[in-house]
Design a protein around this motif. Structure first.
Motif, mmCIF file in Angstrom:
data_model
loop_
_atom_site.group_PDB
_atom_site.id
_atom_site.type_symbol
_atom_site.label_atom_id
_atom_site.label_comp_id
_atom_site.label_asym_id
_atom_site.label_seq_id
_atom_site.Cartn_x
_atom_site.Cartn_y
_atom_site.Cartn_z
ATOM 1 N N GLU A 91 99.699 54.908 63.649
ATOM 2 C CA GLU A 91 99.634 56.553 64.130
ATOM 3 C C GLU A 91 98.125 56.737 63.937
ATOM 4 O OE1 GLU A 91 101.265 58.872 61.077
ATOM 5 O OE2 GLU A 91 99.600 58.458 59.685
ATOM 6 N N PHE A 92 97.914 58.016 64.884
ATOM 7 C CA PHE A 92 96.608 58.539 65.132
ATOM 8 C C PHE A 92 96.617 59.735 64.318
ATOM 9 C CE2 PHE A 92 96.509 55.203 68.578
ATOM 10 C CZ PHE A 92 95.370 54.723 68.476
ATOM 11 N N LEU A 146 94.938 63.723 65.300
ATOM 12 C CA LEU A 146 94.148 64.394 66.057
ATOM 13 C C LEU A 146 93.275 65.612 65.586
ATOM 14 C CD1 LEU A 146 96.949 64.688 69.012
ATOM 15 C CD2 LEU A 146 95.107 63.291 68.993
ATOM 16 N N SER A 200 101.213 67.478 77.347
ATOM 17 C CA SER A 200 100.206 67.787 76.422
ATOM 18 C C SER A 200 100.316 69.067 75.810
ATOM 19 C CB SER A 200 99.107 67.487 77.182
ATOM 20 O OG SER A 200 98.785 68.396 78.307
ATOM 21 N N ILE A 224 100.240 61.550 65.051
ATOM 22 C CA ILE A 224 101.121 61.246 66.190
ATOM 23 C C ILE A 224 101.114 59.715 66.291
ATOM 24 C CG2 ILE A 224 99.013 61.131 67.807
ATOM 25 C CD1 ILE A 224 100.878 61.677 70.077
ATOM 26 N N CYS A 247 101.294 58.376 71.298
ATOM 27 C CA CYS A 247 99.843 58.628 71.734
ATOM 28 C C CYS A 247 99.910 57.907 73.137
ATOM 29 C CB CYS A 247 98.973 58.034 70.716
ATOM 30 S SG CYS A 247 97.309 58.223 71.242
ATOM 31 N N GLN A 298 102.074 59.796 75.899
ATOM 32 C CA GLN A 298 101.320 60.905 76.225
ATOM 33 C C GLN A 298 99.969 60.800 77.045
ATOM 34 O OE1 GLN A 298 98.145 62.549 74.841
ATOM 35 N NE2 GLN A 298 98.452 64.210 76.513
ATOM 36 N N MET A 299 99.255 59.863 76.701
ATOM 37 C CA MET A 299 98.157 59.281 77.449
ATOM 38 C C MET A 299 98.408 58.810 79.072
ATOM 39 S SD MET A 299 95.051 56.748 76.535
ATOM 40 C CE MET A 299 96.021 55.219 76.597
ATOM 41 N N VAL A 341 94.515 66.117 72.215
ATOM 42 C CA VAL A 341 95.396 65.148 72.618
ATOM 43 C C VAL A 341 95.155 63.559 72.606
ATOM 44 C CG1 VAL A 341 96.563 66.759 74.064
ATOM 45 C CG2 VAL A 341 94.952 65.675 75.186
ATOM 46 N N CYS A 342 95.914 62.752 73.151
ATOM 47 C CA CYS A 342 95.298 61.442 73.367
ATOM 48 C C CYS A 342 94.704 61.058 74.717
ATOM 49 C CB CYS A 342 96.611 60.426 73.045
ATOM 50 S SG CYS A 342 97.320 60.437 71.486
ATOM 51 N N VAL A 380 90.566 57.594 73.015
ATOM 52 C CA VAL A 380 91.009 56.755 72.316
ATOM 53 C C VAL A 380 90.191 55.340 72.304
ATOM 54 C CG1 VAL A 380 93.133 55.221 72.490
ATOM 55 C CG2 VAL A 380 93.379 57.662 72.813
#
Length: 331
Positions: free
Chosen positions: A30-31, A33, A96, A111, A116, A119-120, A197-198, A203
């Motif tokens: 996970e990341f 944000l 987004s 996320i 991620c 979404q990217m 967002v990603c 990233v």
């Protein structure tokens, strides 16, 4: 929720097939944000503002699509492209904005890696598609102004439909390349993305490996994205030359009015991109994030307003649609 699980499994299978599995000590699940977590009061204000703008995007672009489909007088290449642009803006913001709103409201900024990447991929694909689509719309205006008598023959269904399809395909293919390259990178201990967002550049900064290939591909992608802008500039040079040769002042005004909305949208779209990526980097990242938020939300909200503000055809179609709906309810 099931759809997200299926997508996560699908991306996991892709990683296995492409031999992109990482060792347990370097694999991130996970990341985080950051967003505007340092400004909680500002988050509350922005939540209400972004939510309102998102609803306006859905309403404005939805109405524009509806009237373009409903009114047979709007079944022309220009409004076909406009429907694609409106649908694209809905998809772009939907990839987004819900994530941004959730982080503003709940404070949950985590996320998953797969989510991620999805979404990217979606946001990048929509952005590239819009660049190419605006170029195709400039070609449509060029033919309409410079070759008005031959316009129905040149811009027939066999021409404008493939042009729109090519815009979507180029966006998704480009995004597949960029996302696949990002997925191959190892991400180690640092999983904090300093963004809402990603965003792909944010990233890539977290990768604990050489990203020179990614940077090179990104630079080539920038050249590709500005190719439609070059096409737009060339098209409008010919359009301007043609319009200035029109003897009638009324004719010149009518010709300019058919291009003014598209030219305004192009100026807002590319102007925001140029300002966001070419301005001197601010010491306070909050300002940069707000500019990115403007680009991602305000521009799609303005597009339907710009195209319908002084457009008598759209106004007439909206009146017909509202009148017909009122009579149905009365019956």
């Amino acid at each position: 929720m099931d759809l997200i699980k299926y997508i996560d499994l699908f991306l996991g299978e892709i990683a296995v097939i492409c031999n992109m599995e990482r060792t347990n000590d370097s694999m991130l699940t996970e990341f985080v944000l950051v967003g505007l977590s340092a400004h909680p009061k500002l988050q509350t204000v922005l939540f209400l503002l972004v939510l309102w703008m998102y609803l306006m995007i859905l309403l404005g672009n939805g109405v524009l699509i509806s009237v373009s489909i409903y009114d047979s007088h709007l079944h022309t290449p220009m409004y076909f492209f406009l429907c694609n642009l409106s649908f694209l803006d809905i998809c772009y913001t939907s990839s987004s904005v819900p994530l941004i709103l959730d982080s503003f409201l709940t404070g949950s900024k985590r996320i998953s890696f797969s989510a991620c990447m999805i979404q990217m991929f979606l946001s990048f694909a929509m952005g590239v598609t819009e660049c190419v689509l605006l170029g195709m719309m400039a070609l449509d205006r060029y033919v309409a102004i410079c070759y008005p008598l031959r316009y129905p023959v040149i811009m027939n269904k066999g021409a404008y439909v493939p042009m729109a399809v090519a815009s979507w395909v180029s966006g998704f293919v480009d995004s597949v390349v960029q996302t696949a390259l990002a997925m191959q990178l190892p991400f180690c201990a640092n999983n904090v993305i300093n963004h809402f967002v990603c965003e792909i550049l944010a990233v890539l900064k977290l990768a604990c490996a050489d990203i020179s290939i990614n940077v090179t591909i990104m630079l080539g992608n920038v050249i590709f994205l500005f190719s439609p802008l070059l096409l737009i500039c060339i098209s409008y040079i010919f359009i301007l030359s043609t319009v200035l040769r029109i003897n009638s002042a009324e004719g010149r005004k009518k010709a300019f009015s058919t291009c003014s909305a598209h030219l305004t949208v192009v100026t807002v779209f590319y102007g925001t991109i140029l300002f966001m990526y070419m301005k001197p980097k601010s010491k306070d990242s909050t300002f940069d994030k707000l500019i990115a938020l403007f680009y991602g939300v305000v521009t799609p909200m303005l597009n339907p307003i710009i195209y319908s503000l002084r457009n008598t055809e759209v106004h007439g179609a909206m009146r017909k649609l509202m009148t017909r709906h009122w009579f149905w309810r009365k019956e």
